[in-house]
Every structure is written in structure tokens, then in C-alpha cells.
Write an enzyme that holds these catalytic residues in place. Structure first.
Site, mmCIF file in Angstrom:
data_model
loop_
_atom_site.group_PDB
_atom_site.id
_atom_site.type_symbol
_atom_site.label_atom_id
_atom_site.label_comp_id
_atom_site.label_asym_id
_atom_site.label_seq_id
_atom_site.Cartn_x
_atom_site.Cartn_y
_atom_site.Cartn_z
ATOM 1 N N ASP A 1 0.812 -1.218 0.000
ATOM 2 C CA ASP A 1 0.000 0.000 0.000
ATOM 3 C C ASP A 1 0.844 1.265 0.000
ATOM 4 O OD1 ASP A 1 0.765 -0.519 2.643
ATOM 5 O OD2 ASP A 1 -1.179 0.010 3.501
ATOM 6 N N ASP B 1 -5.230 -0.552 5.858
ATOM 7 C CA ASP B 1 -6.018 -0.907 7.038
ATOM 8 C C ASP B 1 -7.231 -0.001 7.183
ATOM 9 O OD1 ASP B 1 -4.036 -2.731 7.471
ATOM 10 O OD2 ASP B 1 -3.504 -2.034 9.466
#
Length: 382
Positions: free
Chosen positions: A41, A172
Site C-alpha cells: 500500500d 487498514d
């Protein structure tokens, strides 16, 4: 585990006991487990997380005096009282830095937010992202901010990066606010575009086990930051905006041009992005059982190239696969934490037992085992 209505009622009662008034609402945000796409990410890459049924639940009531009063059922019983106007990175420590950081991050965006009374409880979950996202969705309603889900995720990520000091990517937080029940979330970390990918475990006779090694990891200790810095350095040497822009076909040539300490990091990120794409293809084709080899290959990459595994997670993977799991890998930032194992439903108990026995034989602590079920993202529940 009790349902959302019972959780909301219990947290509401505790809020009234602690703060002496009724809350304006109750919100919940889930933790996540990442099927594939680890350490991608912050390289603008791809990931495939899903939300867990375990949540952080929050009751909150708006205040007009500029005070943020925080209480946690998992805390020491005291209320942490902070002046919203004085919030700044540094002074706030412990769990309170995550909710305080979200309020600070909203103010940093120029949004008109003030104080609140807050009571937090966790349903068997320790997730900074879930805590941040519960506060973000609550404040979005309390102060009528009307932020989009990706905007809320970015606020929560900024709070963790700039206020709590953890240089995490956005996966997340995006999982916590954007996931839907019964699906995994195909996330493009650059554009924040998302696609819901059906993940029907029960219909295919499968279960996804989360094997918590109980090995603690602290991503603020410098290791995570060093990995991120290494990836950014490698991208710069290759003339790329981010490693996401390097294809599998270009990988061999790029590796030849990189120093020995950076090449393994690049190999992991590029091959992991490719594994995410293959996983999405297999789920879209209705073949979740074929994810197994991708999971195990992802673990080998995290262990050998990224070097964020540890003896406990390696043993959990080896024991699970030997006992009949279709595939397994560590999930999360690494240096401990949990392993996921995709198993035929009939083998779930024996796989869990085999991992527990292997840990005992190695002298490790007893792992915790739970089942991961694709669940809903952050929402108001009361």
C-alpha cells in the site's frame, strides 16, 4: 460473540454511567485481515483485505466546550481529558493518541470540529485502524462533515502517520471503512478505487483461520520505516514514482540495476502486486479454493525477500500446510502477529490443533485461533 444491537446497548449503558448523559450515537469499525497484498500500500500498489466481525465500538456525544474526554473499557478506568484546540503530535501517548490524532487530523484539514465525550470498547480486537475509523465515522456524523469513505480513511491514516508516528499505508483504514459483508476489497492504494470481490467461503466448503502467534510487534520501532524508506529509495533509483509502476516483465532488468540490499524489497513488492491480481481473477471466477498456493508463495516472499517473518509465523505456516491447509501466510506488517490459513471446513479443527501442537513442541506460547468471516465496514449501530 454478541450481535451489534447488544454491543450498542452495552456500550451506551457504559457511556451513560461514565459520562452521566446519553450519547448521540454508537458506531463500530472492524479490524481487517489481508488475504494478499502485504507492504504494497505504501508503494501505491494493490491489496485484497476483508473486514473481520471483531470491531471497536464507540459511543460518543458532542460537546460544545472544546474538550475531548476519552474513556476505554480496556484502559485503566480513568478519563483522558484533552483540549481539542491544543492537540498536537507528541504529548498524547498510549491508546489515546489514536482517537486524539483523528480529531487533530480533521482540524488540520480545516474542518469545524470540536469536543466530544467518548467511550470505547473492543470485541476481541487490537487494531489502531479500527479505533481511528470508529472515531472518524462518529465525528463525521456528530459534526455533519459529509466526508466520503476514502476521505475518512485518509484522515485516519494521517492521524496514524503524523500524530501516532507510524508510517503506515492506507490499506487498514480503507478496509475498515469500505468493506462489505461477504466480499474482499480489491484496493488500488494510489487512486483509492475499490472493487468488492465476492468471497464465499461457506458456499465452497472453506474456512479462513487466523492463527495469532501472540508475538508482539511495534511498527513504530523503526523497522517499518526503514522498509518504506528502502522502497522509496529503490523507486527513485529506477526513476519511478512508486514501485507499483514496475511490471513483472520489467523486474529482471530492474533487479540487475539495484544494490543488493534493495533488490529483494523490489522483488517482493512487484511479485506481491501480481499475486493480488491473480487472486482477484480466481475469486471472480468463483474459485476461492485456488487461492492457497498464492498465499503460501506470498509468505515465502515476505520471509525471504522482505524479511519480516519470524520463527513463530514460519512455523504456523509450515504446520498448517502440512496438516491440510490449502495455503497459509503471515498477514499484517510482520515481526510477529498472525498467520491466515485457508482450509477445507472439515480440516479446520485438525489444522488448528496441529499448529498448537507444533508451537508446544517448539517451546512457543499457545497461539489463539479464530475464524475470519468477510464482514461489514464501519457504520452506525445505535
Amino acid at each position: 460473540m454478541t450481535g451489534p444491537a447488544a454491543q450498542a446497548a452495552a456500550v451506551r449503558r457504559e457511556f451513560e454511567r461514565i459520562h452521566g448523559r446519553a450519547p448521540d450515537g454508537v458506531w463500530a469499525a472492524p479490524g481487517r485481515v489481508n488475504l494478499i497484498g502485504e507492504h504494497t500500500d505504501y508503494n501505491d500498489g494493490f491489496a485484497l483485505p476483508m473486514a473481520l466481525p471483531q470491531t471497536t465500538v464507540l459511543a460518543a456525544g458532542r460537546r460544545e466546550d472544546g474538550l475531548l474526554r476519552l474513556h476505554s473499557a480496556q484502559g485503566d478506568g480513568r478519563i483522558t481529558e484533552l483540549a481539542v484546540a491544543d492537540l498536537a503530535p507528541g504529548p498524547v501517548s498510549g491508546w489515546a493518541r489514536y482517537p486524539a490524532g483523528v480529531v487533530w487530523a480533521l482540524r488540520e484539514r480545516g474542518l469545524p470540529v470540536g469536543g466530544a465525550d467518548v467511550h470505547l470498547d473492543s470485541t476481541g480486537l487490537s487494531s489502531s485502524a479500527a479505533l481511528e475509523c470508529a472515531v472518524a465515522v462518529a465525528y463525521d456524523e456528530l459534526y455533519a462533515l459529509r466526508l466520503t469513505r476514502p476521505e475518512l480513511a485518509r484522515v485516519a491514516q494521517y492521524a496514524e502517520n503524523a500524530f501516532a508516528g507510524v508510517p503506515c499505508g492506507v490499506m487498514d483504514q480503507m478496509a475498515s471503512v469500505c468493506c462489505v459483508e461477504g466480499s474482499a476489497l480489491h484496493l488500488d492504494s494510489r487512486s483509492l478505487d475499490v472493487r468488492q470481490v465476492p468471497f464465499d467461503l461457506t458456499g465452497h466448503g472453506l474456512r479462513l483461520l487466523v492463527l495469532d502467534t501472540r508475538v508482539a510487534h511495534d511498527l513504530a520501532d523503526g523497522a517499518y520505516a526503514a522498509l518504506r524508506a528502502g522502497c522509496e529509495r529503490a523507486a527513485g533509483l529506477l526513476g519511478l514514482t512508486a514501485l507499483r509502476d514496475l511490471s513483472e516483465a520489467e523486474l529482471p532488468g530492474a533487479l540487475a540495476d539495484l544494490p543488493d540490499d534493495l533488490a529483494p524489497l523490489v522483488r517482493h513488492v512487484v511479485t506481491e502486486n501480481a499475486r493480488v491480481g491473480r487472486a482477484v481473477e480466481r475469486l471472480s471466477a468463483g474459485e476461492p479454493e485456488s487461492l492457497g498456493p498464492l498465499l503460501t508463495a506470498g509468505h515465502a516472499s515476505l520471509r525471504d525477500d522482505y524479511r519480516v517473518s519470524c520463527p513463530e509465523t514460519d512455523l504456523a505456516v509450515e504446520a498448517a500446510v502440512a496438516a491440510g491447509a490449502l495455503g497459509a501466510r503471515m498477514t499484517g506488517g510482520g515481526f510477529g502477529g498472525s498467520v491466515i490459513a485457508l482450509v477445507p471446513a472439515a480440516a479446520a479443527a485438525s489444522v488448528a490443533r496441529a499448529v498448537t501442537d507444533a508451537f508446544a513442541a517448539a517451546g512457543f506460547g499457545t497461539p489463539a485461533v479464530l475464524e475470519a468471516v468477510p464482514s461489514a465496514g464501519a457504520r452506525r449501530i445505535g
